[in-house]
Motif scaffolding. Sequence first.
Motif, PDB file in Angstrom:
ATOM      1  N   ILE B  10       0.964  -1.093   0.001  1.00  0.00           N
ATOM      2  CA  ILE B  10       0.040  -0.069   0.182  1.00  0.00           C
ATOM      3  C   ILE B  10       0.761   1.117  -0.065  1.00  0.00           C
ATOM      4  CG2 ILE B  10      -1.862   1.234   1.351  1.00  0.00           C
ATOM      5  CD1 ILE B  10      -2.605  -1.411   2.581  1.00  0.00           C
ATOM      6  N   LEU B  21      -6.854   0.427   5.436  1.00  0.00           N
ATOM      7  CA  LEU B  21      -6.537  -0.630   4.388  1.00  0.00           C
ATOM      8  C   LEU B  21      -5.696  -1.755   5.186  1.00  0.00           C
ATOM      9  CD1 LEU B  21      -5.433   1.630   1.506  1.00  0.00           C
ATOM     10  CD2 LEU B  21      -7.471   0.457   1.591  1.00  0.00           C
ATOM     11  N   ILE B  54      -1.463  -1.289  -4.326  1.00  0.00           N
ATOM     12  CA  ILE B  54      -2.557  -0.186  -4.035  1.00  0.00           C
ATOM     13  C   ILE B  54      -1.766   1.227  -3.710  1.00  0.00           C
ATOM     14  CG2 ILE B  54      -4.420   0.747  -2.794  1.00  0.00           C
ATOM     15  CD1 ILE B  54      -5.066  -2.035  -1.826  1.00  0.00           C
ATOM     16  N   ASP B  56      -1.798   5.321  -4.203  1.00  0.00           N
ATOM     17  CA  ASP B  56      -2.638   6.591  -4.091  1.00  0.00           C
ATOM     18  C   ASP B  56      -1.913   7.447  -5.084  1.00  0.00           C
ATOM     19  OD1 ASP B  56      -3.998   8.988  -3.532  1.00  0.00           O
ATOM     20  OD2 ASP B  56      -3.457   8.933  -1.421  1.00  0.00           O
ATOM     21  N   ILE B  80      -3.741  -1.170  -8.362  1.00  0.00           N
ATOM     22  CA  ILE B  80      -4.984  -0.424  -8.154  1.00  0.00           C
ATOM     23  C   ILE B  80      -4.804   0.703  -7.709  1.00  0.00           C
ATOM     24  CG2 ILE B  80      -7.043  -0.101  -7.103  1.00  0.00           C
ATOM     25  CD1 ILE B  80      -7.122  -3.306  -6.960  1.00  0.00           C
ATOM     26  N   LEU B  82      -5.920   4.855  -6.207  1.00  0.00           N
ATOM     27  CA  LEU B  82      -6.629   5.492  -5.352  1.00  0.00           C
ATOM     28  C   LEU B  82      -6.431   6.975  -5.879  1.00  0.00           C
ATOM     29  CD1 LEU B  82      -6.002   4.098  -1.743  1.00  0.00           C
ATOM     30  CD2 LEU B  82      -7.542   3.330  -3.590  1.00  0.00           C
ATOM     31  N   TYR B 102      -8.935   1.491 -10.794  1.00  0.00           N
ATOM     32  CA  TYR B 102      -9.052   2.882 -10.187  1.00  0.00           C
ATOM     33  C   TYR B 102     -10.182   2.553  -8.983  1.00  0.00           C
ATOM     34  CZ  TYR B 102     -12.915   4.504 -12.627  1.00  0.00           C
ATOM     35  OH  TYR B 102     -14.045   4.909 -13.080  1.00  0.00           O
ATOM     36  N   LEU B 112     -13.445  -2.238  -3.021  1.00  0.00           N
ATOM     37  CA  LEU B 112     -11.930  -2.514  -3.130  1.00  0.00           C
ATOM     38  C   LEU B 112     -11.720  -3.862  -3.222  1.00  0.00           C
ATOM     39  CD1 LEU B 112      -9.193  -0.978  -3.235  1.00  0.00           C
ATOM     40  CD2 LEU B 112      -9.260  -1.201  -0.752  1.00  0.00           C
ATOM     41  N   ILE B 116      -9.799  -5.945  -5.838  1.00  0.00           N
ATOM     42  CA  ILE B 116      -8.439  -6.681  -5.484  1.00  0.00           C
ATOM     43  C   ILE B 116      -8.816  -8.086  -6.226  1.00  0.00           C
ATOM     44  CG2 ILE B 116      -7.010  -7.670  -3.684  1.00  0.00           C
ATOM     45  CD1 ILE B 116      -7.558  -5.115  -2.166  1.00  0.00           C
TER      46      ILE B 116
END
Lengths: 544, 232
Positions: B10, B21, B54, B56, B80, B82, B102, B112, B116
């Motif tokens: 993350i 998360l 993940i 951002d 993915i 964010l 996204y 989410l 995933i």
Amino acid sequence: MKSFSPKWQILDSTHKGNRKSYIAFIKKIPIIRYLISNKNRLTAYTVTIGMNGVLTLLLFIIGFTYDRVNIAMLYLLPVLIASVTYGLGPGILSACLGLLLFDFFFIPPIFSYSVSDLRFLVSFAVFLTVAILTASLASQMRRRAEEAKRREAIANTLYSLSRQLAANSQIEAIINLILQFVENAFDTQAMIALSQEKEFKYYFSTTHDQQVMAKTDQYILKWVFRHGQTAGLGSKTYQSAALLYIPLKADENNYGVLCIGEPGNYTISTHRDHIEILHAIAGLAAISLARIHYEEQAQLAHLAAESERLRTALINSISHELKTPLTTIIGASGGLIDSFDKLSIEDSLELISTIREGAMRMNRLVSNLIGMMRIESGMMQLKRRETDILDILGVALADLKEILQTHPVHISTDGDIPEMYLDELLLEQVLVNIISNAAKYSEQDSPIDISIQKDVQHLHIEVRDYGIGIPDDEKHLIFNKFYRASNTTHISGTGLGLAICHSVIEAHGGKIRAENAFPRGTRIIVQLPIQSVHSQKIRKDDKN
Amino acid sequence: MNQTGAKILIIDDEPAIQKLLRLTLKAHGYQIIEASSGEKGMMNAGMNRLDLIILDLGLPDMSGLEVLKNLREWTQVPIIVLTVQEDERDKVTALDLGADDYMVKPFGMNELLARIRVALRHASQTVDEPVIELKGIRIDFVQRKVELHGKTIKLTPIEYDLLKILMQNAGKVVTHKQLLTQIWGNVDYNNSTHYLRVYIGHLRKKIETDSTQPLYIVTEPGIGYRFVAEQD
């Protein structure tokens, strides 16, 4: 234009000796060249000579040979006519010519310049004096008349210029008018430098590009701007500069500098009244710029007042709308933490879903606020593309799945819905806002009817609910920011949703209105202009 | 699901979101590695054998899009993205740069988790499966045959290609550009989304019962289309 041929040129051309260079040499003699270069002058002198010739011929044929006093008087006539019509030069020429002709043809011995009686010399002197005096007086009178005419013309053009300036409220248009005027009136090049936050912004007329810019002396430009005084060619300061710099000054404010001139053209500097006219034009320009400046300031003040009013409404509306869900979130989460061991699983779940609902409500509010801010700040830019309205309606309905579980939706369409040229995301937002309103202001399980129809020029999207409706006198108010109908006080809301719809639809060139439905409920009708879209040509390249 | 225990990195600088998360994903059996900046994230990605990232897009030290570009230069691990931005351009850029999907903040955890799962499944999938069957649609790549609830349906070549690409990426959003370049090659995709929409419309008429509320192919306005793989 005056021209003085340097000596070596003459020597050079005689040196060659052949005929062509001889003609060229003649053409180079200052007076000849002066006459050739100026056709009007040439005709003036020709006519003057002609008049004297004709007069002499007439007098000679009629035979006034012995009445010399009258003849002398008659020779003053061409002098007068020439100087009134053509000015001093032709007048004096006429005077001299008249004297010579008079002497040659009428003073004994005739056909000779010799004078038998010396008393005639006194008469000649008197004639010449009177003739030249007449010529100069008459030409002065002529000049005055011309001057008056020119001043009148200038006054007229300045007047029409000022009227044109007053009719314009765009800085670019005003500056262009001024530049065009100066360039046409003085047959030269001009540029305006406007001060904008410590820097100058330069404007040129459309006919000339940046030639003036290259000749501009930044130091003088800044000096003129700072001191508000004219400088440069033809003025008292910086006389050796290539251009003339005139400040654009009105009410003690200096808005910029007008720069005029081009190398080799000194007309402006040699005529005092030209500079006066330029000052008048600069004054007009400055007044117009001041007017625009004040208009802008008034606009800003108006905007500030408007945003102040909005801010108050915003704070009132938002503080309530934000505090309510926050209260439930803080309360419920606090309860969970403080007494997690005493709560049953069902109660905990209940509290957690309260938190979730509160957060969702805040999320909707924040999204609406951001949307409104985007519109208000002018950041909303339509990203139009060809859009299938039904597809976007489907997306909106999918977004509202949860809310619509208790409201059956009926969609009716007019068979062939044309492709629209729209911003998909904004249109989706509009549909979501309208449909969620329909659900929000009607009882559970009451249906929502959506119809999409088209006529020749418009697409009509109607969303109808069977809810509480809108009081008749508030139908047009509900699209205002933060306005909420008087019968909705028991239902929470910000009064932003429809305002956003209104802005978006207007940005698309459409209209939105509310009507009451029979027997109950509301109809929100969106009307969007149908724009030309691709035809169905693409089907051809995909046949199996 | 056989992907429990998958290792997820993350990259997000917000401690609250990191925590959210971490807790939720751990509860679902994933292993979590955290990075609070783009630099640290890229370093972590290089040092660990990851199953998913993940990322951002709003990071303190560098743009998330840069991190994405950098990662995609050497790894195909699912990413993915964010984002808080409502602006679809960033999402499209991220997807075209190779992000798998996204999520716009605020998002639901269920969603989410579903994304995933889809991303992990795609990563483990062998590329050349001869047949895909999802929610009653069976597509046979060898025979170029499509069946809806056992009944063969006739598709034009372009409709077939569209369905094939969308089903191969089931659950993931496929951008207009990706669809256009895969079907037509190099086209000016700014002016061609119109074609796409028309063909999607035809395809929907053949497989959906109600095209205004599609079950299979949903529109992501301004971005692309998604074949819905699982019911939420």
